[in-house]
Each structure stands twice: as C-alpha cells, then as structure tokens.
Design a protein around this motif. Structure first.
Motif, PDB file in Angstrom:
ATOM      1  N   ASN A 159       1.430   6.867  -6.792  1.00  0.00           N
ATOM      2  CA  ASN A 159       0.130   7.473  -7.055  1.00  0.00           C
ATOM      3  C   ASN A 159      -0.095   8.822  -6.401  1.00  0.00           C
ATOM      4  N   THR A 160       1.079   9.349  -5.750  1.00  0.00           N
ATOM      5  CA  THR A 160       0.902  10.588  -5.158  1.00  0.00           C
ATOM      6  C   THR A 160       0.162  11.912  -5.733  1.00  0.00           C
ATOM      7  N   ALA A 216       0.806  -1.186  -0.032  1.00  0.00           N
ATOM      8  CA  ALA A 216       0.104   0.154  -0.108  1.00  0.00           C
ATOM      9  C   ALA A 216       0.685   1.326   0.065  1.00  0.00           C
ATOM     10  N   GLY A 217       1.901   1.406   0.774  1.00  0.00           N
ATOM     11  CA  GLY A 217       2.797   2.488   0.868  1.00  0.00           C
ATOM     12  C   GLY A 217       3.650   2.679  -0.434  1.00  0.00           C
ATOM     13  N   THR A 262       3.057  10.421   1.809  1.00  0.00           N
ATOM     14  CA  THR A 262       1.961   9.605   1.473  1.00  0.00           C
ATOM     15  C   THR A 262       2.339   8.168   1.420  1.00  0.00           C
ATOM     16  N   ALA A 263       3.550   7.802   1.344  1.00  0.00           N
ATOM     17  CA  ALA A 263       3.875   6.487   1.328  1.00  0.00           C
ATOM     18  C   ALA A 263       3.589   6.069   3.021  1.00  0.00           C
ATOM     19  N   SER A 271       1.942   7.438   5.176  1.00  0.00           N
ATOM     20  CA  SER A 271       0.560   7.597   5.674  1.00  0.00           C
ATOM     21  C   SER A 271      -0.361   6.456   5.227  1.00  0.00           C
ATOM     22  N   ALA A 272      -0.168   6.077   3.889  1.00  0.00           N
ATOM     23  CA  ALA A 272      -0.903   4.941   3.330  1.00  0.00           C
ATOM     24  C   ALA A 272      -0.720   3.679   4.088  1.00  0.00           C
ATOM     25  N   ALA A 323       0.907   4.019  -3.060  1.00  0.00           N
ATOM     26  CA  ALA A 323       0.698   5.531  -2.557  1.00  0.00           C
ATOM     27  C   ALA A 323       1.654   6.417  -3.078  1.00  0.00           C
ATOM     28  N   ASP A 332      -6.611  -0.225   9.095  1.00  0.00           N
ATOM     29  CA  ASP A 332      -7.765  -0.929   8.373  1.00  0.00           C
ATOM     30  C   ASP A 332      -7.632  -2.405   8.504  1.00  0.00           C
ATOM     31  N   LEU A 362      -2.357   4.084   7.345  1.00  0.00           N
ATOM     32  CA  LEU A 362      -3.843   3.640   7.122  1.00  0.00           C
ATOM     33  C   LEU A 362      -4.190   2.220   7.056  1.00  0.00           C
ATOM     34  N   THR A 363      -3.299   1.495   6.136  1.00  0.00           N
ATOM     35  CA  THR A 363      -3.356   0.167   5.877  1.00  0.00           C
ATOM     36  C   THR A 363      -3.271  -0.654   7.007  1.00  0.00           C
TER      37      THR A 363
END
Length: 162
Positions: A68-69, A61-62, A121-122, A124-125, A65, A132, A128-129
C-alpha cells in the motif's frame, strides 16, 4: 547530480511518467531497528506480550505497508509486487543492557519502476508495529536509523550501501 523529475513546467508536483521505461526485475532491501528495554525484549522472546506474537503481527504489517505504499507516499506508483519479506534479527548485549531488534525488508517486482520506497515503507511499518504492540511495557523505544541497503534493476543500475 540528477535532475529532479517530480515537478512539472509550473514547478508543481507531478507523478513521473514511467510508461516509456522497460519492465525489468527490480529488488530493494531496507533496514531499520528498534531499541527497546529488557522487559520488552523478554516479552517478545517468550511470547508473553498481551497483544500477541509481536513479530508475526509486525511481519504482516510490513507486507501490507509495502503493498500500500502508493496510498501513503504521494508520488509513488501503484506496483504489482512479486514478493515481500520481513526478517528480524536480535542485537543483544545483556552486559551493557542493550536490546535491539534489526528489521530487514526485501521487496521484488518486475516493472518500469523500482521498489525502494516499498522496502523502506515495509521496514518502517514493521518497526512502528513493534512499538505499538510493546508501548505498554515502555514508551522509550527508539526506531531507526532506517536506510536502503541495496537495490537491483532499472536504468540507474544496482546500488549497495557501502
């Protein structure tokens, strides 16, 4: 203080023109953390989370992310990344019931603009994963603080958080 460059002459947002900047090797490293309970800590450590390998999924996910920032941060330039890595480190004090995973994202490119946003972003994602994948075992997890640890390359030079 530097001049804000993300506004045009009408005061409206714009994407900065980096076409005149030299390509240099640029890196950025960001950090965040997820504070969790003992049950979540044990699930991650022993691989018993029902959704799978928490760190493996967060790693992917990181990386996704970072790649795709520009799709989610409006003024970021789409970049050809040379490398993205996510590292995990436990910060555990069982005597005080403190269970925390530290996440470090490192991003590298060669181009006209930096990769700080991609690293942030990496991280953070990935955090967040983790949330989740583990929320069924406790929704009281806390994410953060998230910060840039350092960057290299570019006109403004290197930066390292004190």
């Amino acid at each position: 203080m530097s001049e804000l460059t993300h506004f045009n002459e009408q005061g409206r947002a714009k994407m900065v023109d980096v076409s005149g900047k030299n390509d240099t090797v640029r890196t950025a490293r960001a950090k965040t953390a997820v504070l969790l309970n003992e049950a979540i800590y044990q699930q991650i450590k022993d691989g018993s989370n029902k959704k799978g390998d928490v760190f493996a999924v967060a790693q992917v996910a990181g990386i996704m992310a970072a790649k795709n920032t520009a799709q989610i941060i409006p003024m970021c330039h789409p970049l050809a990344l040379s490398g993205v890595d996510i590292e995990f480190e436990w910060n555990v004090d069982e005597a005080n019931a403190h269970y925390e995973v530290l996440l470090y994202a490192t991003v590298k490119t060669k181009g006209p603009t930096g990769v700080e946003m991609e690293a942030l972003t990496a991280a953070s994602a990935a955090a967040l994963t983790i949330y989740d994948m583990c929320k069924a075992a406790g929704k009281e997890m806390v994410i953060g603080p998230t910060m840039l640890l350092g960057k290299t390359g570019g006109k403004s030079g290197d930066y390292e958080r004190a």
